[in-house]
Design a protein around this motif. Sequence first.
Motif, PDB file in Angstrom:
ATOM      1  N   ARG A 293       0.834  -1.206   0.000  1.00  0.00           N
ATOM      2  CA  ARG A 293       0.000   0.000   0.000  1.00  0.00           C
ATOM      3  C   ARG A 293       0.869   1.257   0.000  1.00  0.00           C
ATOM      4  O   ARG A 293       0.551   2.253  -0.653  1.00  0.00           O
TER       5      ARG A 293
ATOM      6  N   GLU B 175       0.563   4.031  -3.000  1.00  0.00           N
ATOM      7  CA  GLU B 175       0.280   5.453  -2.821  1.00  0.00           C
ATOM      8  C   GLU B 175       1.405   6.322  -3.390  1.00  0.00           C
ATOM      9  O   GLU B 175       1.152   7.386  -3.965  1.00  0.00           O
TER      10      GLU B 175
ATOM     11  N   ARG C  70      -4.879   8.408  -9.507  1.00  0.00           N
ATOM     12  CA  ARG C  70      -5.129   7.227  -8.686  1.00  0.00           C
ATOM     13  C   ARG C  70      -5.842   6.126  -9.461  1.00  0.00           C
ATOM     14  O   ARG C  70      -5.549   4.949  -9.295  1.00  0.00           O
TER      15      ARG C  70
ATOM     16  N   LEU D  14      -7.068   2.373  -3.784  1.00  0.00           N
ATOM     17  CA  LEU D  14      -6.627   3.391  -4.730  1.00  0.00           C
ATOM     18  C   LEU D  14      -7.800   4.096  -5.409  1.00  0.00           C
ATOM     19  O   LEU D  14      -7.654   5.229  -5.876  1.00  0.00           O
TER      20      LEU D  14
ATOM     21  N   GLU E 205      -7.737  10.350  -2.141  1.00  0.00           N
ATOM     22  CA  GLU E 205      -6.400  10.286  -1.564  1.00  0.00           C
ATOM     23  C   GLU E 205      -6.458  10.512  -0.060  1.00  0.00           C
ATOM     24  O   GLU E 205      -7.118  11.448   0.407  1.00  0.00           O
TER      25      GLU E 205
ATOM     26  N   ILE F 206       2.720   9.665   2.572  1.00  0.00           N
ATOM     27  CA  ILE F 206       2.936   8.326   3.115  1.00  0.00           C
ATOM     28  C   ILE F 206       4.406   8.026   3.335  1.00  0.00           C
ATOM     29  O   ILE F 206       4.763   7.233   4.193  1.00  0.00           O
TER      30      ILE F 206
END
Length: 278
Positions: free
Chosen positions: A156, A160, A169, A209, A213, A221
């Motif tokens: 993940r 991101e 995304r 996703l 966001e 992140i």
Amino acid sequence: MIGLFHVPFLASLEHVPLHQVMEVWPAVVPVACAAGAAMAVQLVLLVRRWFRHRSLLKRAWLAAEEGATDGDLLVLADSDVDAFALPGYRGRPGRVVVTSGMLRTLKDGERDVLLAHERAHLEGRHHLLSAVVDLAAVVHPAVRSLRQSLDFHLERWADETAAAVVGDRRAAAAAIARAALAASSRSRTVGYPLLSATSGPVPQRVAELLLPEPSAPQGGIRQAGAAGMGMIVAVVAVGTLALAYGLHEYVEYAARQLIGTPSGCSGLWNMVHKLFGE
């Protein structure tokens, strides 16, 4: 409680005669031998696991030497659909390894997502986190349940980062779904330490996703991940020191009970004594 610390090694450090320990706790020798055997087995398993990791990494680099390099990208002439982050090895920097089959499967924009994903693994040094948890699970079964969760969050993290790099995304979600679908039945299973965009619970990753966001401070992140790694290191360090100090206090107390030296328990022992008693 103090009987747990009546072991020959600790007794020798405190200058307590073994025969005096055995008078208080006759089972000290067999228990100490059993504990030593268990620790020896864990050490052997840990060393074997470490060499397995190094062997896998070496084989991956040997296979990658046949590819064509372009910066940090290494392309293998292989019809299999595969891609993974290859950590550095013996002075060689990490590489993003992609097969020609994977490049043909993805569109131009989707290739950018894949490369950004694998580069995020390398830049974040995710293989080190994966290695620590994997090795810890060998000596502590309770850690095994964390492995799957860690792998998911590492993917993940990279997802991101890739979405932020391409700025779309939905495109990132489509690229990861297409790569995983194409690789699911054809690519080899490489396992640790070769993190790949096609691993883990892909449907859940794609669903994340497709959501807005996540709100995060500047740096997003990556900063959160770096802070998390720092916190893990700090917690492990502080916990190790606390356990070592607590063990010392227990042994000191046991020695005082056996040889009758003046007591002067520290604050830590007083607290433990109040909570648990003798």
